[in-house]
Write an enzyme that holds these catalytic residues in place. Structure first.
Site, PDB file in Angstrom:
ATOM      1  N   ASP A 110      -6.069  -8.771  -4.047  1.00  0.00           N
ATOM      2  CA  ASP A 110      -5.296  -7.556  -4.229  1.00  0.00           C
ATOM      3  C   ASP A 110      -5.428  -7.049  -5.663  1.00  0.00           C
ATOM      4  O   ASP A 110      -4.883  -7.641  -6.594  1.00  0.00           O
ATOM      5  CB  ASP A 110      -3.828  -7.839  -3.897  1.00  0.00           C
ATOM      6  N   ASN A 146      -3.527   3.536   2.411  1.00  0.00           N
ATOM      7  CA  ASN A 146      -3.352   4.987   2.505  1.00  0.00           C
ATOM      8  C   ASN A 146      -3.739   5.699   1.224  1.00  0.00           C
ATOM      9  O   ASN A 146      -3.567   5.170   0.119  1.00  0.00           O
ATOM     10  CB  ASN A 146      -1.905   5.338   2.833  1.00  0.00           C
ATOM     11  N   TYR A 159       9.170   1.480  -0.424  1.00  0.00           N
ATOM     12  CA  TYR A 159       9.080   0.789  -1.702  1.00  0.00           C
ATOM     13  C   TYR A 159      10.414   0.109  -1.957  1.00  0.00           C
ATOM     14  O   TYR A 159      11.394   0.347  -1.265  1.00  0.00           O
ATOM     15  CB  TYR A 159       8.755   1.770  -2.833  1.00  0.00           C
ATOM     16  N   TRP A 195      -2.626   9.012  -0.858  1.00  0.00           N
ATOM     17  CA  TRP A 195      -1.575  10.019  -0.932  1.00  0.00           C
ATOM     18  C   TRP A 195      -1.518  10.643  -2.318  1.00  0.00           C
ATOM     19  O   TRP A 195      -1.883  10.014  -3.318  1.00  0.00           O
ATOM     20  CB  TRP A 195      -0.199   9.457  -0.545  1.00  0.00           C
ATOM     21  N   SER A 205      -3.401  -1.974  -0.242  1.00  0.00           N
ATOM     22  CA  SER A 205      -2.805  -0.963   0.634  1.00  0.00           C
ATOM     23  C   SER A 205      -3.940  -0.126   1.222  1.00  0.00           C
ATOM     24  O   SER A 205      -5.096  -0.278   0.836  1.00  0.00           O
ATOM     25  CB  SER A 205      -1.818  -0.074  -0.141  1.00  0.00           C
ATOM     26  N   THR A 258      -2.171  -6.096  -8.168  1.00  0.00           N
ATOM     27  CA  THR A 258      -1.323  -6.983  -8.957  1.00  0.00           C
ATOM     28  C   THR A 258      -2.178  -7.859  -9.846  1.00  0.00           C
ATOM     29  O   THR A 258      -3.316  -8.170  -9.519  1.00  0.00           O
ATOM     30  CB  THR A 258      -0.444  -7.879  -8.067  1.00  0.00           C
ATOM     31  N   ASP A 295      -6.314   0.616  -5.025  1.00  0.00           N
ATOM     32  CA  ASP A 295      -5.526  -0.565  -4.657  1.00  0.00           C
ATOM     33  C   ASP A 295      -6.066  -1.203  -3.379  1.00  0.00           C
ATOM     34  O   ASP A 295      -5.998  -0.595  -2.314  1.00  0.00           O
ATOM     35  CB  ASP A 295      -4.065  -0.137  -4.469  1.00  0.00           C
TER      36      ASP A 295
END
Length: 388
Positions: free
Chosen positions: A277, A97, A137, A99, A95, A280, A92
Site C-alpha cells: 500500500d 477510485n 473516512y 475522484w 484504494s 501509508t 494510492d
C-alpha cells in the site's frame, strides 16, 4: 501525518513509447512530530475499517483525526475533460477510485475551495452519470456524484473514464493537502460502485504495452530527485538483480502471501497475507507479530500503543526479513526506525511497526521504499527487488 516527508511529482512527464514516467520530488511539507505519527495511524485504521488498541483509541482527539496526510504522499498532475482541467492527484495502491472536487461544492466546503475543481459544463467530453458516490473516512464521508470524461496523463489519453466528483468533503482532512483528489490504483473489486479504476482503463484501451506499473522511491532523495512512478512496465536501472514475482491471493487490494517473517534469524511467523500500500509509510502487523517484533528490538510501549526505541542503540538492532517467493527481503534498523520530534520538541525514535486487529500485514513505504515494486495487473502478480 507521521513523517516530515511528502512526495510531489514534477510537472514534467516523460514518454518512452507506451511508457509514462512520472518523476517524483522529495519535499518536506511539515514537521515530523509524534502527533502526526498518531494521526497517520488514525487514517490507516479508517482506510481498512479496523481498530487499534483501546488505549490508542481513547487518546485520539478530533484534531488528530483530521490532521492527517496519509504519510508519504505520491502526488502528480493529471487533467480531466476537453479542454483539460488540471489536478494534482495522490496515487494510492490501497484504494481503487479516482475522484476530484466539484465546481458545485458549497462555499462552506473549505477543502474543495482550496483546490482545483472539476467543472462539468466546461468540458466538451463530459458525460453525465448521476449515480451517488461516497467513500467513508474516519471523520465522515466524502460524497457526491459519478461522472464520465477524458483523463490525460502526459501524452496518454484515457477515454470515457468514470470518476467521482466530490461535493462534500467534511472536516479539515483535505484542506491543506497538496493534492486535490486521489487516483486509486487497486482493483475494481474494492472500488465504490464497482467503477473501473484508471489503470485498468489504460490497459483495456491498450494505452500501455504491459499492464504493469511500478514504484521507485529514493529513501534519501533530494528535492529534485525523489523517485519515479512508471506506467506500462518496469525500469531495470532502478533495481538490482531480478524481480521476484508472487501471485496475488485476493485481487482487490494488492494482496499476496508471505512465506514467513524472521528477526535476527528467528522465524516468528509463517504463511501470512500481506498488502502493498503506497498510501501509508507504516508497517502494519497482526497483534502477535507486532508484540514480538517490538519486544525483540527493545521497544518500550507507551500509553498510546507506540513503541519507543533508544536512538543510541539503533546500530545494534537486528535485520527483519520478509520471505516472499523464496527470497529474503531484509529491512535494516535505519529502515524501520522512525526519527520524530516529541511533543516537547525533543528527538524521539519510534518503531515503524504498528499493530491492528487483523491477520494480514500492510507493507507501506518503509518497505516499498527499500524494494522496487512492480504491480502487474495483467498477470495478477506483484514483484519486488532491492532498489538501486
Amino acid at each position: 501525518m507521521s513523517w516530515a516527508i511528502w512526495i510531489l511529482l514534477s510537472l514534467a512527464l516523460f514518454t518512452d513509447g507506451h511508457l509514462i514516467r512520472i518523476p517524483m520530488q522529495f519535499q518536506a511539507s511539515f514537521m515530523a512530530s509524534r502527533r502526526h505519527h498518531r494521526a497517520g495511524k488514525t487514517s490507516l485504521y479508517a482506510k481498512y475499517n479496523l481498530s487499534g488498541n483501546q488505549d490508542e483509541l481513547q487518546e485520539r482527539s478530533a484534531s488528530e483525526q483530521l490532521d492527517n496526510r496519509m504519510n508519504l504522499e505520491y502526488a502528480g498532475p493529471i487533467s480531466i475533460g476537453t479542454p483539460g482541467q488540471p489536478f494534482n492527484m495522490l496515487f494510492d495502491t490501497g484504494s481503487a477510485n479516482l475522484w476530484v472536487p466539484s465546481a458545485d461544492c458549497s462555499l462552506k466546503n473549505r477543502a474543495c475551495q482550496h483546490h482545483h475543481r472539476y467543472n462539468a459544463s466546461a468540458s466538451q467530453s463530459h458525460v453525465p452519470n448521476g449515480r451517488p458516490f461516497a467513500i467513508a473516512y474516519g471523520t465522515g464521508s466524502l460524497s457526491g456524484r459519478l461522472a464520465e470524461d477524458t483523463v490525460t496523463i502526459g501524452q496518454m489519453v484515457v477515454r470515457n473514464q468514470t470518476f467521482g466528483v466530490a461535493e462534500h468533503e467534511p472536516g479539515d482532512t483535505f484542506i491543506d493537502t497538496n493534492f486535490a483528489g486521489i487516483v486509486g490504483l487497486a482493483f475494481r473489486k474494492i472500488a465504490e460502485q464497482h467503477v473501473t479504476p484508471l489503470f485498468q482503463s489504460m490497459c483495456d484501451q491498450k494505452l500501455v504495452d504491459q499492464c504493469v506499473f511500478s514504484f521507485y522511491l529514493k529513501r534519501n532523495g533530494t528535492e529534485r530527485s525523489g523517485g519515479e512512478l512508471l506506467f506500462g512496465g518496469t525500469d531495470s536501472t532502478k533495481f538490482t538483480g531480478q524481480l521476484t514475482y508472487v501471485p496475488l491471493s485476493n485481487p482487490g487490494y494488492w494482496q499476496f502471501e508471505m512465506q514467513g517473517i524472521e528477526i535476527g534469524g528467528q522465524r516468528i511467523a509463517e504463511h501470512r497475507q500481506a498488502i502493498a500500500d503506497t498510501g501509508t509509510s507504516l508497517l502494519v502487523a497482526p497483534p502477535r507479530e507486532h508484540l514480538i517484533i517490538n519486544r525483540l528490538i527493545g521497544g518500550f510501549p507507551t500509553s498510546s500503543g507506540e513503541y519507543v526505541v533508544n536512538c543510541n542503540h539503533i546500530d545494534r538492532l537486528p535485520d527483519i526479513s520478509f520471505i516472499i517467493g523464496g527470497q529474503r527481503f531484509a529491512l535494516q534498523p535505519l529502515d524501520y526506525i522512525i526519527r520524530l520530534t516529541d511533543d516537547d520538541g525533543s528527538a524521539l525514535c519510534l518503531s515503524a511497526f504498528t499493530g491492528m486487529d487483523t491477520e494480514f500485514w500492510i507493507l507501506g513505504d518503509v518497505f516499498i521504499g527499500r524494494f522496487y515494486t512492480a504491480f502487474d495487473m495483467g498477470q495478477l502478480r506483484i514483484g519486488f527487488a532491492p532498489a538501486a
